[in-house]
Scaffold this motif. Structure first.
Motif, PDB file in Angstrom:
ATOM      1  N   MET A 139       0.830  -1.104  -0.018  1.00 40.26           N
ATOM      2  CA  MET A 139       0.264   0.014   0.001  1.00 40.26           C
ATOM      3  C   MET A 139       0.975   1.230   0.503  1.00 40.26           C
ATOM      4  SD  MET A 139      -2.724  -1.597   0.501  1.00 40.26           S
ATOM      5  CE  MET A 139      -4.337   0.187   0.748  1.00 40.26           C
ATOM      6  N   ASN A 140       1.702   1.525   0.441  1.00 41.51           N
ATOM      7  CA  ASN A 140       2.968   2.380   1.014  1.00 41.51           C
ATOM      8  C   ASN A 140       4.729   2.017   0.112  1.00 41.51           C
ATOM      9  OD1 ASN A 140       0.378   4.439   2.000  1.00 41.51           O
ATOM     10  ND2 ASN A 140       0.240   2.930   3.218  1.00 41.51           N
ATOM     11  N   GLU A 325       9.157  11.830   2.410  1.00 43.37           N
ATOM     12  CA  GLU A 325       8.360  11.402   1.862  1.00 43.37           C
ATOM     13  C   GLU A 325       7.147  10.299   1.952  1.00 43.37           C
ATOM     14  OE1 GLU A 325      11.446  13.392  -1.332  1.00 43.37           O
ATOM     15  OE2 GLU A 325      12.247  10.999   0.308  1.00 43.37           O
ATOM     16  N   GLN A 327       4.642   8.845   5.273  1.00 44.89           N
ATOM     17  CA  GLN A 327       4.951   8.715   6.329  1.00 44.89           C
ATOM     18  C   GLN A 327       4.411   7.577   7.033  1.00 44.89           C
ATOM     19  OE1 GLN A 327       2.861  11.693   5.816  1.00 44.89           O
ATOM     20  NE2 GLN A 327       1.077  10.229   6.119  1.00 44.89           N
ATOM     21  N   VAL A 345      -3.408   2.437   7.059  1.00 44.74           N
ATOM     22  CA  VAL A 345      -2.724   2.681   6.003  1.00 44.74           C
ATOM     23  C   VAL A 345      -3.371   3.989   4.946  1.00 44.74           C
ATOM     24  CG1 VAL A 345      -2.290  -0.208   5.287  1.00 44.74           C
ATOM     25  CG2 VAL A 345      -4.775   1.108   4.431  1.00 44.74           C
ATOM     26  N   LEU A 346      -4.720   3.797   5.801  1.00 47.99           N
ATOM     27  CA  LEU A 346      -5.817   4.653   4.911  1.00 47.99           C
ATOM     28  C   LEU A 346      -4.252   6.938   5.256  1.00 47.99           C
ATOM     29  CD1 LEU A 346      -8.589   3.961   5.303  1.00 47.99           C
ATOM     30  CD2 LEU A 346      -7.576   4.000   3.727  1.00 47.99           C
ATOM     31  N   THR A 347      -4.205   6.774   6.196  1.00 53.07           N
ATOM     32  CA  THR A 347      -3.323   7.568   6.737  1.00 53.07           C
ATOM     33  C   THR A 347      -1.877   7.635   6.599  1.00 53.07           C
ATOM     34  OG1 THR A 347      -3.276   7.654   8.855  1.00 53.07           O
ATOM     35  CG2 THR A 347      -5.137   8.553   8.351  1.00 53.07           C
ATOM     36  N   SER A 348      -1.315   6.783   6.133  1.00 53.16           N
ATOM     37  CA  SER A 348       0.009   6.542   5.818  1.00 53.16           C
ATOM     38  C   SER A 348       0.230   6.935   3.964  1.00 53.16           C
ATOM     39  CB  SER A 348       0.437   4.809   6.079  1.00 53.16           C
ATOM     40  OG  SER A 348       0.459   4.156   6.898  1.00 53.16           O
ATOM     41  N   LEU A 349       0.870   6.559   4.072  1.00 55.26           N
ATOM     42  CA  LEU A 349       1.099   7.658   2.942  1.00 55.26           C
ATOM     43  C   LEU A 349       2.711   7.542   2.256  1.00 55.26           C
ATOM     44  CD1 LEU A 349       0.445   9.418   0.453  1.00 55.26           C
ATOM     45  CD2 LEU A 349       1.051  11.585   1.462  1.00 55.26           C
ATOM     46  N   ARG A 351       5.029   8.891  -0.919  1.00 50.77           N
ATOM     47  CA  ARG A 351       4.967   9.384  -1.877  1.00 50.77           C
ATOM     48  C   ARG A 351       5.987   9.118  -3.411  1.00 50.77           C
ATOM     49  NH1 ARG A 351       3.505  15.420  -0.476  1.00 50.77           N
ATOM     50  NH2 ARG A 351       2.861  15.159   1.615  1.00 50.77           N
ATOM     51  N   LEU A 352       7.286   8.247  -2.644  1.00 52.42           N
ATOM     52  CA  LEU A 352       7.652   7.621  -3.892  1.00 52.42           C
ATOM     53  C   LEU A 352       7.341   6.498  -4.339  1.00 52.42           C
ATOM     54  CD1 LEU A 352      10.540   9.066  -2.707  1.00 52.42           C
ATOM     55  CD2 LEU A 352       9.347  10.466  -3.680  1.00 52.42           C
TER      56      LEU A 352
END
Lengths: 459, 583
Positions: A139-140, A325, A327, A345-349, A351-352
């Motif tokens: 997911m991230n 980039e 969290q 997983v929803l608030t996690s991210l 960017r790369l």
């Protein structure tokens, strides 16, 4: 620089010394503070002036006085001696060995503040790191050269998660040299021992450089520690061609130390008493992650912080999130449900993520599958909240499928424990299996070809 | 006469004995020759804001006055370059000092050796005035660089030459009132000063961005101002990148102000590969990047916004439509706060200087659609990202910004968490240009456009209200008319508003396509409405072909749009015949 000792101390606070008439001090120059009993503490010039010079002491100021305490300028800014001999060693926040071993000789003394990487010299991070953890990989995704913090909170098992990542992280089909730089900032000796034992067990200790500032160590060292650690990491990455994973824990303690100094200098605070330059200061640490064109190595950073009061809008996680980039956010509710790792997983991210996944990297369906899982899990969670208010009876059949999906997603996908290692193929397969519990018509994020190839719906 | 340093506190340095110091003079500080600007004079002291890291700078080191102001160098060669906050070329810095940025680097922003083919437009004997275009240079495959008479110069053109010149060679001589002035392609302009124009015009042409939620519901005009506030992770940067890549401005100036290094690298890698939709030429040929990342010196970050604005105004004066993206203005404000704190100024709200809002207002005032000094029409659109702490827009930077900008694109963390991108909240966002732009849309797209988008916006607003009721009574208890609204709203959200910036086709939606999509949704809406009026239950419509087609429509390229549209119409007819008529 000289053997001159200055004795005209006008004021001493718990961390600062105010000196008059110092000759030609340099900004950020290191100083030696000599107490009446001849013990020596290192300090640094915070404000250099031909009238009042402000010095920050890295050690406790108790025992200092305005009569017998003297200060000597060392003539240089903080430096750290980098060499291969660092590997397997333990240092304090100032870079002095504390494992009973000899000093590290040879090598090169480097300024711990480093210099900013020229954006033009950077290489875009694009190699997928398989952490073996579905909530991250699927997911991230983490990529080499990324800075991805873990937002934890008190009482959560971020130590286990950090160890799991450090142990399992690998690049598929790559055998490059790797190293771990571990910075413990104000952590308990229990946590420190836990990390040491785990690195030992996995056989990574001789490829690890440890910098340790315990809860009991002088708090001012915490401001220096990450910079020393990153100087070591930069040497291993860009001089020695190693892929370095930097774990910094706990950045909250770092920020507290920063606040302490700012308060002592009577600066105008910004939010919640933290200094206005905290963003810039944190950036000067986090931005040292990355890859450089034409260089083999890389620095991937995994800072860990605890969110005071589980509050993601607190200045520490907030400013961090604006620099890093993405969290990985740990969640109290999931923790209580027994989901481990308790990654939301929803608030996690990440960017790369897009640069690191897809055909030839992970798999061509990865992006769309992740989007579909995100959308379905978000919808399922919303409906779950709704059903708690109006009762499950008010949900349509289709809605119930989503609610069921969201529970199974937490149970089967996220909850894998701190010992299990899953390949990316396994992670994706679990995702497809979970989706097959939903109506195929709802799969708006997936392409038809992908559904045909990987879908697990019964025809 | 050389001065000497008396105090160093971070980026702020005090010095005495500088040779005739004036406010905003550029000085070289210390043995390393760090670049600084005089920001305050007090008794015999000059207070200097230093644009480079001052670590290691020593009291008593020398300070010398360059007697110039912080300026940008303007000439062919700007496009396609990447500069730091004070217009130093990052590519050349790398050649000179390696992968890390060294201190005290002094490199000309532009290539002084390169020869450009200059074609005069004016001829000897002409009377010329300031801002007048006297010749052209093909700067890149996309842009003709217009060489203008410097501001403040007018007179008779004595001579003007055609041929290949470096930017520092004379191309023309103008006899002014008192003296002869040699004109070069290279000109300078102080960054903090507005470039003059004849008049400001009303902005009535939209900046087409290819982003459906923006173009349809919250358009910005060419020459307009827009703010994108949002918490981290909500997609500010992705939105700014999409605008830089897809909007129909002639020139893009992208200021990465205190943001991530890897993001600037991403732009540097993707832009040269992306082709301009209209001409097929690489997008980098119309772009200037300014990268002052978060770990680069804070004073240069403060300057970076002005550097960007001055460069943008220069191209505007040539008659181009320029768009400047600043990501993020909050970092700029924080740089001001940090410097203000070091200067020991009286702080305002949250420690920001009291002049924060006037600085922000002044920056956005540089936007506009203008008649230039040479009577061409150019525009400068300013789009600023704002990064409010904790996503709470009640803080000073957000408030000062939305007070002066006319478009507000509210990024929403909950939408981003559900991976609804672009995560622009349709209930909180607004555009004050809507009325100004209506006539453009009716003339260039369709007469139905205003009504169409209004109707669907009503559906979205109604959806929010109905959802509150659903929270109380559940979906099943809703009247069919409300279920209809939810059904259509879901389609608008998922099949229209959501847009995948990473999909080849979906990344850019032409206005024509947006119109087709809107009317397709409207067609379905009308049919379903008719059915509901005839007591047909909404459940009849789940899984109909028309909905499947609508879900795919965003991935249909423009050249297949007509075919697709007729297929869709057929599917609607089928629904009409099978459901509506049979009742």
């Amino acid at each position: 620089m000289s053997d001159v000792y200055y004795k005209n101390i006008k004021k001493i606070t718990n961390i600062l010394l105010f000196l008059e008439n110092v000759s030609e001090p340099a900004y950020n120059e290191l100083v030696e503070i000599k107490l009446g009993n001849d013990s020596v503490i290192t300090g640094q010039v915070l404000d250099a002036s031909d009238r009042f010079t402000i010095i920050q002491s890295f050690g406790n100021t108790s025992g200092m006085n305005v009569d017998s305490t003297k200060v000597r300028l060392t003539g240089e800014t903080a430096k750290f001696n980098v060499s291969d001999g660092m590997l397997g060693r333990v240092f304090n926040g100032l870079g002095e060995p504390i494992d009973g071993g000899p000093s590290v000789y040879g090598g090169e003394r480097r300024d711990i503040n480093g210099s900013p990487i020229n954006p033009y010299a950077r290489e875009e991070p694009s190699e997928f790191i398989q952490t073996g953890i579905s909530a991250i990989d699927g997911m991230n995704s983490l990529v080499r050269g990324q800075k991805l913090p873990i937002f934890s909170a008190s009482g959560m098992k971020h130590n286990q998660l950090a160890v799991q990542i450090a142990k399992q992280a690998k690049i598929i089909g790559d055998s490059g040299k790797f190293a771990i730089v571990f910075g413990g900032i104000g952590i308990t000796s229990e946590s420190a021992n836990y990390f040491k034992e785990e690195f030992e067990k996995s056989g990574a200790l001789d490829r690890t450089v440890v910098f340790l500032n315990l809860s009991s160590s002088p708090s001012m060292e915490r401001v220096i520690l990450p910079r020393v650690a990153l100087t070591a990491a930069e040497y291993l990455a860009y001089d020695k061609g190693m892929h370095v994973l930097v774990v910094l824990i706990d950045m909250t303690n770092y920020c507290e130390a920063l606040k302490e100094i700012s308060a002592a200098r009577e600066e105008v605070p910004s939010r919640r008493g933290y200094p206005g330059y905290m963003y810039t200061d944190l950036a000067s640490i986090f931005e040292r992650a990355g890859k450089i064109k034409g260089k083999e190595g890389s620095i991937t950073m995994l800072p860990i912080l605890t969110m005071p009061g589980d509050d993601i809008t607190h200045p520490i996680p907030d400013l961090t999130g604006y620099i890093t980039e993405g969290q990985v956010v740990l969640n109290r509710e999931l923790d209580k449900k027994g989901v481990s790792p308790n990654i939301d997983v929803l608030t996690s991210l990440s960017r790369l993520m897009n640069q690191g996944i897809g055909a030839n990297k992970t798999r061509e369906d990865h992006r769309d599958l992740a989007n579909q899982l995100f959308a379905a899990y978000a919808a399922g969670k919303d409906l779950r909240n709704l059903s708690e208010v109006v009762g499950e009876g008010a949900l349509s059949e289709n809605d119930k499928k989503f609610v069921d999906f969201s529970s199974r997603f937490e149970k089967d996908f996220v909850n894998q424990g701190y010992e299990t290692e899953r390949s990316i193929t396994d992670t994706l397969a679990i995702g497809w299996t979970l989706l097959s519990g939903l109506d195929k018509r709802e799969m708006k994020r997936l392409k038809e070809g992908e559904i045909k190839k990987y879908g697990k719906w019964e025809e | 006469m050389e001065g000497r340093v008396t105090r160093i506190s971070g980026a702020v340095v005090e010095a005495v004995g500088i040779d005739s110091p004036n406010m905003n003079d550029i000085v070289r500080v210390g043995n390393a020759g760090l670049l600084g600007e005089i920001v305050r004079l007090q008794d015999d002291k000059s207070i200097i804001q230093v644009y480079e890291d001052t670590t290691g700078l020593r009291v008593n080191e020398k300070v010398s006055n360059t007697h110039t102001q912080l300026s940008v160098k303007l000439a062919p060669g700007l496009l396609g370059s990447i500069f730091d906050g004070i217009q130093r070329p990052l590519e050349k810095i790398m050649e000179q000092s390696g992968d890390f940025i060294a201190k005290g680097v002094d490199i000309a922003p532009l290539d002084m050796e390169k020869r450009w083919e200059f074609t005069p437009i004016a001829k000897a004997g002409d009377t010329v005035h300031e801002g007048q275009i006297i010749g052209e240079v093909a700067e890149t495959s996309l842009i003709i660089h217009k060489v203008m008479v410097p501001v403040g110069v007018h007179g008779k053109l004595d001579s003007i030459e055609k041929g290949e010149f470096t930017i520092n060679q004379n191309i023309a001589i103008i006899s002014g009132d008192e003296e002869k002035i040699e004109v070069k392609m290279l000109q300078e302009w102080p960054v903090r000063k507005f470039r003059p124009v004849k008049e400001k015009l009303s902005p009535d042409i939209p900046l087409i961005t290819g982003q459906r939620v923006l173009d349809t519901f919250f358009p910005v005009a060419k020459g307009g101002t827009a703010a994108i506030p949002g918490p981290f992770g909500a997609g500010k940067t992705v939105t700014q990148h999409s605008l830089a890549e897809w909007s129909d401005a002639d020139i893009i100036v992208y200021v990465g102000c205190g943001e991530r290094g890897n993001e600037m690298t991403e732009m540097l890698t993707t832009l040269p590969k992306l082709k301009d939709a209209r001409t097929g030429k690489p997008l980098m040929d119309r772009t200037i990047l300014i990268a002052n990342t978060s770990n680069m010196p804070v004073a240069a970050r403060e300057a970076s916004i002005y550097t960007g604005a001055a460069l943008a105004e220069y191209y505007r004066d040539m008659g181009y439509n320029v768009a400047l993206m600043a990501d993020s203005t909050s970092r700029w404000a924080e740089a001001m706060r940090e410097l203000s704190g070091r200067l020991e100024e009286m702080p305002g709200e949250e420690g920001y200087p009291a002049y924060l809002s006037s600085k922000i207002a002044e920056f956005y005032e540089r936007a506009g659609r203008v008649r230039t000094l040479n009577d061409s029409v150019g525009s400068l659109t300013l789009i600023g990202a704002v990064s409010p702490a904790g996503g709470d827009v009640s803080e000073p930077v957000s408030q000062s910004t939305i007070r002066v900008t006319r478009v507000f694109w509210a990024l929403d963390a909950s939408l981003a968490n559900a991976r609804h991108f672009p995560s622009i909240n349709w209930l909180n966002s607004y555009s004050l240009y809507e009325d100004d732009l209506t006539s453009w849309y009716t003339e260039n797209v369709s007469k139905e456009w205003p009504a169409l988008k209004k109707e669907l916006m009503v559906v979205l607003t109604r959806e929010a209200e109905i959802n509150e009721i659903v929270q109380l009574v559940g979906y099943d208890a809703l009247p069919e008319a409300d279920k209809l609204i939810l059904d259509i709203a879901k389609i608008v959200r998922e099949d229209f508003l959501q847009q995948n910036a990473f999909d080849e086709v979906d990344a850019f939606s032409s206005i024509k396509k947006q119109y087709y999509m809107l009317s397709a949704i409207k067609m379905l809406y009308s049919v379903e409405k008719q059915a509901v009026d005839n007591q047909v239950p909404m459940s009849t419509f789940s899984g109909i072909k028309s909905k499947e087609l609508l879900a795919k429509m965003k991935f249909v390229p423009d050249d297949k749009l007509e075919t697709f549209n007729s297929e869709f119409k057929t599917s609607i007819e089928e629904v009409k015949n099978s459901v509506v008529v049979n009742v």
